[in-house]
Design a protein around this motif. Structure first.
Motif, PDB file in Angstrom:
ATOM      1  N   GLU A 140       0.832  -1.204   0.000  1.00 10.03           N
ATOM      2  CA  GLU A 140       0.000   0.000   0.000  1.00 10.03           C
ATOM      3  C   GLU A 140       0.870   1.259   0.000  1.00 10.03           C
ATOM      4  O   GLU A 140       0.602   2.228  -0.722  1.00 10.03           O
ATOM      5  CB  GLU A 140      -0.913  -0.005   1.230  1.00 10.03           C
ATOM      6  CG  GLU A 140      -1.794   1.223   1.362  1.00 10.03           C
ATOM      7  CD  GLU A 140      -2.586   1.218   2.657  1.00 10.03           C
ATOM      8  OE1 GLU A 140      -2.967   2.314   3.130  1.00 10.03           O
ATOM      9  OE2 GLU A 140      -2.807   0.129   3.212  1.00 10.03           O
ATOM     10  N   ASN A 141       1.928   1.247   0.809  1.00  8.77           N
ATOM     11  CA  ASN A 141       2.834   2.392   0.857  1.00  8.77           C
ATOM     12  C   ASN A 141       3.511   2.618  -0.486  1.00  8.77           C
ATOM     13  O   ASN A 141       3.642   3.757  -0.960  1.00  8.77           O
ATOM     14  CB  ASN A 141       3.897   2.181   1.936  1.00  8.77           C
ATOM     15  CG  ASN A 141       3.339   2.211   3.341  1.00  8.77           C
ATOM     16  OD1 ASN A 141       2.221   2.672   3.567  1.00  8.77           O
ATOM     17  ND2 ASN A 141       4.113   1.725   4.292  1.00  8.77           N
ATOM     18  N   ARG A 144       1.294   4.207  -3.138  1.00  9.67           N
ATOM     19  CA  ARG A 144       0.711   5.508  -2.802  1.00  9.67           C
ATOM     20  C   ARG A 144       1.078   6.570  -3.838  1.00  9.67           C
ATOM     21  O   ARG A 144       0.311   7.503  -4.096  1.00  9.67           O
ATOM     22  CB  ARG A 144       1.168   5.938  -1.407  1.00  9.67           C
ATOM     23  CG  ARG A 144       0.474   7.190  -0.892  1.00  9.67           C
ATOM     24  CD  ARG A 144       0.861   7.490   0.527  1.00  9.67           C
ATOM     25  NE  ARG A 144       0.368   6.469   1.439  1.00  9.67           N
ATOM     26  CZ  ARG A 144       1.109   5.809   2.325  1.00  9.67           C
ATOM     27  NH1 ARG A 144       2.406   6.061   2.406  1.00  9.67           N
ATOM     28  NH2 ARG A 144       0.577   4.903   3.116  1.00  9.67           N
ATOM     29  N   ASN A 159       8.375   3.505   3.054  1.00 11.71           N
ATOM     30  CA  ASN A 159       7.483   2.529   2.435  1.00 11.71           C
ATOM     31  C   ASN A 159       7.648   1.148   3.051  1.00 11.71           C
ATOM     32  O   ASN A 159       6.671   0.516   3.465  1.00 11.71           O
ATOM     33  CB  ASN A 159       7.746   2.464   0.931  1.00 11.71           C
ATOM     34  CG  ASN A 159       7.317   3.729   0.220  1.00 11.71           C
ATOM     35  OD1 ASN A 159       6.399   4.409   0.650  1.00 11.71           O
ATOM     36  ND2 ASN A 159       8.000   4.060  -0.866  1.00 11.71           N
TER      37      ASN A 159
END
Length: 274
Positions: A140-141, A144, A159
């Motif tokens: 997800e990081n 982004r 991240n």
């Protein structure tokens, strides 16, 4: 080159040498902490966090250090001659009755309250070798900022924590894409495998003196450091170029046949390749 596995090994050595023992020697050779005295205090543990080292000491104190490119911690037995570098490169000395840990060329060294550790490492993403590892959060990081080059995103410790320049190049090779591919362009199946492969690489190497990503000792790496030499998979000469976000350029390696995606022109501009 210190990466997550290297720091994990350093923490293990320091923990084995110091944890549970009282310090009889303390010398922090940076101006801010020159008068700090930790003698008489027991070392509780030494914990890695990404590329950071947290040495927790009795009385609610933590000695935070970061190796970056050139730093190292060496452990010596009582009476053993120190050999990690000239004396002027020593930044920290922690000694017990039978072991002495000496920190050389440490670019980051600070003494803080253990309750304030988040000030030093709270910005980090999930640690590939830590108890907080969360592959979903790491992915997800990374996603982004979908336009960011994959190589830059992997090096951003916010991240996920633990990947350095070697694993960046090797991971991109194993994913079959160039480090300049925008993160958002990574195929869904490979994106889902990214955190899994990254963790396997670091876990496989955390107890090894020399990194292996190919599964064998020669060659031990697919592309990193192999500029102009044949790719172990297809035989095409490996290429190299600098990659960075403007703050620091890092040598990056890739196989032009096995990896698809953008690659840098000699001028530094990017061109798409098959």
């Amino acid at each position: 080159m210190p990466e997550g596995d290297t720091v994990w090994q350093a923490a293990k050595r320091l923990h084995t040498a110091l944890a549970g023992n009282v310090l009889v020697l303390s010398d922090l050779r940076v101006p801010r902490y020159a008068t700090a005295d930790l003698t008489g205090r027991r070392v509780l543990d030494v914990t890695p966090r990404g590329k950071h080292l947290l040495t927790r000491i009795e009385g609610g104190l933590t000695l935070h250090s970061h190796l970056r490119m050139d730093g190292s911690w060496k452990v010596y037995e009582a009476g053993q001659r120190w050999g990690g570098g000239p004396a002027h490169q020593i930044r920290a000395v922690l000694g017990t009755d039978d072991r002495t840990a000496v920190g050389y060329r440490l670019p980051v060294l600070e003494l803080l309250r253990t309750t304030d550790e988040a000030r030093a490492v709270g910005h980090l993403g999930p640690d590939l070798l830590g108890p907080d590892w969360d592959p979903g959060k790491a992915l997800e990081n990374l996603l982004r900022d979908p336009e960011r080059p994959l190589g830059e995103a992997l090096l951003d410790q916010r991240n996920l924590a633990g990947i350095g320049n070697v694993y960046k190049s090797e991971l991109c090779f194993l994913l079959g894409v160039t480090p300049w591919l925008p993160v958002g362009a990574l195929p869904v199946d490979r994106a889902s495998q990214l955190p899994v492969i990254a963790k396997k690489l670091l876990e496989f190497n955390r107890d090894r003196p020399a990194r292996i990503t190919t599964g064998r000792r020669a060659p031990n790496l697919f592309v990193y450091g192999r500029a102009a030499r044949p790719c172990p998979r297809c035989g095409t000469p490996v290429r190299t170029a600098n990659q960075g976000d403007g703050s620091r350029e890092r040598p990056t390696y890739w196989c032009p046949r096995c990896q698809s995606g953008p690659t840098p022109r000699p001028t530094g501009e990017h061109a798409a390749t098959a």
